[in-house]
Write an enzyme that holds these catalytic residues in place. Structure first.
Site, PDB file in Angstrom:
ATOM      1  N   LEU A  34       0.792  -1.430   0.098  1.00 40.19           N
ATOM      2  CA  LEU A  34       0.227   0.514   0.146  1.00 40.19           C
ATOM      3  C   LEU A  34       1.093   1.304   0.067  1.00 40.19           C
ATOM      4  O   LEU A  34       0.004   2.205   0.069  1.00 40.19           O
ATOM      5  CB  LEU A  34      -1.112  -0.207   1.368  1.00 40.19           C
ATOM      6  CG  LEU A  34      -1.881  -1.703   0.702  1.00 40.19           C
ATOM      7  CD1 LEU A  34      -2.643  -1.491   2.632  1.00 40.19           C
ATOM      8  CD2 LEU A  34      -3.008  -1.061   0.030  1.00 40.19           C
ATOM      9  N   ASN A  36       1.713   2.847  -2.422  1.00 42.61           N
ATOM     10  CA  ASN A  36       1.896   3.828  -3.525  1.00 42.61           C
ATOM     11  C   ASN A  36      -0.026   3.205  -4.667  1.00 42.61           C
ATOM     12  O   ASN A  36      -0.044   2.932  -5.261  1.00 42.61           O
ATOM     13  CB  ASN A  36       2.656   3.507  -5.212  1.00 42.61           C
ATOM     14  CG  ASN A  36       2.200   4.726  -5.682  1.00 42.61           C
ATOM     15  OD1 ASN A  36       1.472   5.515  -5.852  1.00 42.61           O
ATOM     16  ND2 ASN A  36       3.373   4.956  -6.953  1.00 42.61           N
ATOM     17  N   SER A 125       9.979  -3.120 -18.668  1.00 41.39           N
ATOM     18  CA  SER A 125      10.394  -1.886 -19.355  1.00 41.39           C
ATOM     19  C   SER A 125      10.151  -1.330 -20.591  1.00 41.39           C
ATOM     20  O   SER A 125      12.331  -1.837 -20.825  1.00 41.39           O
ATOM     21  CB  SER A 125      11.069  -0.252 -18.306  1.00 41.39           C
ATOM     22  OG  SER A 125      10.691   0.456 -19.001  1.00 41.39           O
ATOM     23  N   TYR A 150      16.568   4.329 -11.390  1.00 43.18           N
ATOM     24  CA  TYR A 150      14.929   2.602 -11.475  1.00 43.18           C
ATOM     25  C   TYR A 150      15.639   1.665 -13.034  1.00 43.18           C
ATOM     26  O   TYR A 150      15.139   1.244 -13.290  1.00 43.18           O
ATOM     27  CB  TYR A 150      13.603   3.591 -12.099  1.00 43.18           C
ATOM     28  CG  TYR A 150      12.549   3.986 -13.228  1.00 43.18           C
ATOM     29  CD1 TYR A 150      11.707   2.908 -12.101  1.00 43.18           C
ATOM     30  CD2 TYR A 150      11.979   3.675 -14.155  1.00 43.18           C
ATOM     31  CE1 TYR A 150      10.605   1.867 -12.763  1.00 43.18           C
ATOM     32  CE2 TYR A 150      11.547   2.448 -15.341  1.00 43.18           C
ATOM     33  CZ  TYR A 150      10.864   1.839 -14.187  1.00 43.18           C
ATOM     34  OH  TYR A 150       9.669   1.532 -15.459  1.00 43.18           O
ATOM     35  N   LYS A 154      15.922  -2.217 -13.826  1.00 40.00           N
ATOM     36  CA  LYS A 154      14.597  -3.106 -14.376  1.00 40.00           C
ATOM     37  C   LYS A 154      16.062  -4.362 -15.360  1.00 40.00           C
ATOM     38  O   LYS A 154      15.795  -5.585 -15.667  1.00 40.00           O
ATOM     39  CB  LYS A 154      14.222  -2.288 -15.425  1.00 40.00           C
ATOM     40  CG  LYS A 154      12.858  -1.405 -14.947  1.00 40.00           C
ATOM     41  CD  LYS A 154      12.248  -2.442 -14.472  1.00 40.00           C
ATOM     42  CE  LYS A 154      10.572  -2.182 -13.554  1.00 40.00           C
ATOM     43  NZ  LYS A 154       9.714  -2.753 -12.749  1.00 40.00           N
ATOM     44  N   ASN A 199       4.253  11.427 -15.479  1.00 35.23           N
ATOM     45  CA  ASN A 199       3.031  11.323 -16.804  1.00 35.23           C
ATOM     46  C   ASN A 199       2.801  12.034 -17.718  1.00 35.23           C
ATOM     47  O   ASN A 199       2.470  12.331 -17.277  1.00 35.23           O
ATOM     48  CB  ASN A 199       3.203   9.570 -16.461  1.00 35.23           C
ATOM     49  CG  ASN A 199       3.993   8.255 -16.262  1.00 35.23           C
ATOM     50  OD1 ASN A 199       3.763   7.645 -15.569  1.00 35.23           O
ATOM     51  ND2 ASN A 199       5.301   8.278 -16.959  1.00 35.23           N
ATOM     52  N   ARG A 231       6.276   8.216 -28.616  1.00 40.43           N
ATOM     53  CA  ARG A 231       6.201   7.122 -27.711  1.00 40.43           C
ATOM     54  C   ARG A 231       4.855   6.182 -27.779  1.00 40.43           C
ATOM     55  O   ARG A 231       3.830   6.303 -28.473  1.00 40.43           O
ATOM     56  CB  ARG A 231       5.933   7.261 -25.352  1.00 40.43           C
ATOM     57  CG  ARG A 231       6.683   7.968 -25.317  1.00 40.43           C
ATOM     58  CD  ARG A 231       8.105   7.541 -24.923  1.00 40.43           C
ATOM     59  NE  ARG A 231       8.959   8.563 -24.342  1.00 40.43           N
ATOM     60  CZ  ARG A 231       9.997   9.051 -25.123  1.00 40.43           C
ATOM     61  NH1 ARG A 231      10.027   9.815 -26.018  1.00 40.43           N
ATOM     62  NH2 ARG A 231      10.682   9.981 -23.951  1.00 40.43           N
TER      63      ARG A 231
HETATM   64  N1  UFG Z   1       5.891  14.668 -21.519  1.00 39.92           N
HETATM   65  C1  UFG Z   1       5.247  16.252 -21.764  1.00 39.92           C
HETATM   66  N2  UFG Z   1       5.034  17.070 -20.492  1.00 39.92           N
HETATM   67  C2  UFG Z   1       4.828  16.169 -19.445  1.00 39.92           C
HETATM   68  C3  UFG Z   1       5.206  14.693 -19.559  1.00 39.92           C
HETATM   69  C4  UFG Z   1       5.572  14.074 -20.020  1.00 39.92           C
HETATM   70  O1  UFG Z   1       5.421  16.531 -21.997  1.00 39.92           O
HETATM   71  O2  UFG Z   1       3.836  17.021 -18.343  1.00 39.92           O
HETATM   72  C5  UFG Z   1       6.119  14.072 -22.766  1.00 39.92           C
HETATM   73  C6  UFG Z   1       7.690  13.800 -22.163  1.00 39.92           C
HETATM   74  O3  UFG Z   1       8.214  14.588 -22.291  1.00 39.92           O
HETATM   75  C7  UFG Z   1       7.375  12.487 -23.014  1.00 39.92           C
HETATM   76  C8  UFG Z   1       6.829  11.883 -23.346  1.00 39.92           C
HETATM   77  O4  UFG Z   1       5.423  12.960 -23.084  1.00 39.92           O
HETATM   78  O5  UFG Z   1       7.885  12.684 -24.520  1.00 39.92           O
HETATM   79  C9  UFG Z   1       6.228  10.607 -22.902  1.00 39.92           C
HETATM   80  O6  UFG Z   1       6.422  10.998 -20.850  1.00 39.92           O
HETATM   81  P1  UFG Z   1       6.410  10.088 -19.669  1.00 39.92           P
HETATM   82  O7  UFG Z   1       6.423  10.587 -18.917  1.00 39.92           O
HETATM   83  O8  UFG Z   1       4.659   9.356 -19.254  1.00 39.92           O
HETATM   84  O9  UFG Z   1       6.719   8.836 -20.102  1.00 39.92           O
HETATM   85  P2  UFG Z   1       8.101   8.458 -20.431  1.00 39.92           P
HETATM   86  O10 UFG Z   1       8.332   7.528 -22.043  1.00 39.92           O
HETATM   87  O11 UFG Z   1       9.059   9.755 -20.185  1.00 39.92           O
HETATM   88  O12 UFG Z   1       8.425   7.250 -19.279  1.00 39.92           O
HETATM   89  C10 UFG Z   1       7.248   6.249 -19.379  1.00 39.92           C
HETATM   90  C11 UFG Z   1       8.277   5.001 -17.507  1.00 39.92           C
HETATM   91  C12 UFG Z   1       8.420   4.518 -17.354  1.00 39.92           C
HETATM   92  C13 UFG Z   1       9.969   4.671 -18.482  1.00 39.92           C
HETATM   93  C14 UFG Z   1      10.103   5.496 -19.628  1.00 39.92           C
HETATM   94  C15 UFG Z   1      11.004   3.971 -20.552  1.00 39.92           C
HETATM   95  O13 UFG Z   1       7.129   6.446 -17.092  1.00 39.92           O
HETATM   96  O14 UFG Z   1       8.455   4.570 -16.108  1.00 39.92           O
HETATM   97  O15 UFG Z   1       8.530   5.086 -20.031  1.00 39.92           O
HETATM   98  O16 UFG Z   1      11.293   4.909 -21.456  1.00 39.92           O
HETATM   99  F1  UFG Z   1      11.083   4.322 -17.653  1.00 39.92           F
END
Ligand code: UFG
Length: 335
Positions: A34, A36, A125, A150, A154, A199, A231
């Site tokens: 619990l 998170n 991941s 992190y 992995k 995220n 992504r």
């Molecule tokens: N982004 C924004 N604004 C925000 C948040 C994110 O523009 O406020 C952009 C980021 O720059 C990125 C995309 O949205 O281009 C996705 O970002 P996320 O943070 O949602 O996801 P990431 O791809 O950075 O990270 C995810 C997982 C991680 C993992 C990673 C692997 O959250 O746990 O993929 O590449 F490690």
């Protein structure tokens, strides 16, 4: 009926996997500390499936508690979600990440070795690929040096599992997730980010509902068609189903190697701007956003080649980006 232990089973992906396992007739026992997640998720799962999973509040870093659990439960397979997952936080607190993510993995594998429990699914991941040289990314793409503690947990986790499979005759599958988003169709379970979301999708939905003033788009000078980063956003229910099929593969002893890895994504890349546009379309809400500097450690583009999972696991993502975003939006409105 096979009994599956789901660690982190009250978390975002874990709770959806519990539902899909129960839908397929597996008996599920959950371990979650619990840290998170919320205990209410147990009732939400029960109200979706009509079956209350067995639940144990255990911190997997406490070895004696892990041992006691296995003394009292006979388990046919383990799906291991429980882990810390915030990239930025892991840079601030590397030792907490190694202790939790690696420690709990080692304790589980020790119990599997000692009690001859087989069949282990690991939450890995796409971060292990870093910025891949070729897109879409296949499982054969080289592992790049981790960008964060992190990400390193992995990579190291996969290595520990592979070596343990060889040494102790265990069978395991690592699923390398791309970007999980969305919520269950029932809108009874979804993502519950603690504090300010890191995220993209939770930040988008919190901005649309008025909890955040504006979304920062991290960079529009990437070498992509619209300049924003790309992504592979996968609906969490599709992702959950991949776990059920991976577990089935191990239980039926259909695996070709004692340690296999699969990409789990849609195979389609979407830019941040495409996500914003799709969100505005499905929600009917204009989104307040501004372009800011790139976020440190972000890569340009990542999306999966899912051929291996399609052919071998007989799994394919079914839901569209729009469906996923709409479910995230409904979930946000319900909070
Ligand atoms: N982004 C924004 N604004 C925000 C948040 C994110 O523009 O406020 C952009 C980021 O720059 C990125 C995309 O949205 O281009 C996705 O970002 P996320 O943070 O949602 O996801 P990431 O791809 O950075 O990270 C995810 C997982 C991680 C993992 C990673 C692997 O959250 O746990 O993929 O590449 F490690």
């Amino acid at each position: 009926m096979k009994k599956i232990l789901v660690t982190g089973g009250l978390g975002f992906i874990g709770s959806h996997a519990v539902v899909e396992l129960q839908n397929k007739g597996y008996q599920v026992v959950i371990i979650d500390d619990l840290s998170n997640s919320r205990i209410e998720v147990l009732d939400s799962i029960t109200s979706i499936t009509g079956i209350k999973p067995d639940f144990h509040q255990i911190d997997l870093r406490v070895k004696i508690d892990v041992q006691n659990f296995f003394n009292n439960n006979s388990i046919d397979g383990i799906i291991h979600f429980a882990a810390f997952k915030a990239v930025g936080e892991s840079v601030e607190k590397p030792l907490e990440y190694y202790e939790n993510n690696i420690g709990s993995l080692v304790y589980l594998l020790q119990e599997m070795r000692d009690r001859k429990i087989d069949n282990f699914i690991f939450s890995s991941s796409c971060t292990v690929y870093g910025q891949a040289d070729e897109l879409p990314i296949t499982e054969k793409a080289p592992i790049k040096p981790a960008e964060s503690p992190y990400g390193n947990t992995k990579q190291i986790g996969e290595e520990i599992i592979k070596e343990s499979c060889n040494a102790y005759n265990l069978n395991a599958i690592a699923l390398r997730y791309f970007n999980p988003i969305g919520a269950h169709d029932s809108i009874k379970i979804g993502e519950l980010p603690l504090g300010v979301p890191q995220n993209l999708i939770p930040y988008v939905t919190q901005t649309a509902i008025g909890m955040r003033e504006e979304l920062s788009v991290f960079g529009d000078d990437y070498p992509t068609p619209d300049g924003t980063a790309i992504r592979d956003y996968i609906h969490v229910v599709d992702l959950a189903k991949a776990h059920v099929l991976a577990m089935k593969r191990l239980l039926e002893k259909k695996n070709n190697k004692n340690f296999e890895t699969f990409n789990v994504g849609t195979g389609t890349g979407s830019s941040v701007m495409e996500v914003i546009n799709a969100f505005e379309k499905v929600s009917g809400k204009p989104l307040n956003y501004k372009i800011v500097e790139r976020r440190q450690g972000d890569i340009t583009a990542a999306y999966a080649d899912t051929t291996f999972a399609n052919e071998v696991l007989e799994w394919k993502s079914e839901k569209t980006l729009e469906e996923a975003l709409l479910s995230s939006w409904k979930w946000q409105q319900k909070q």
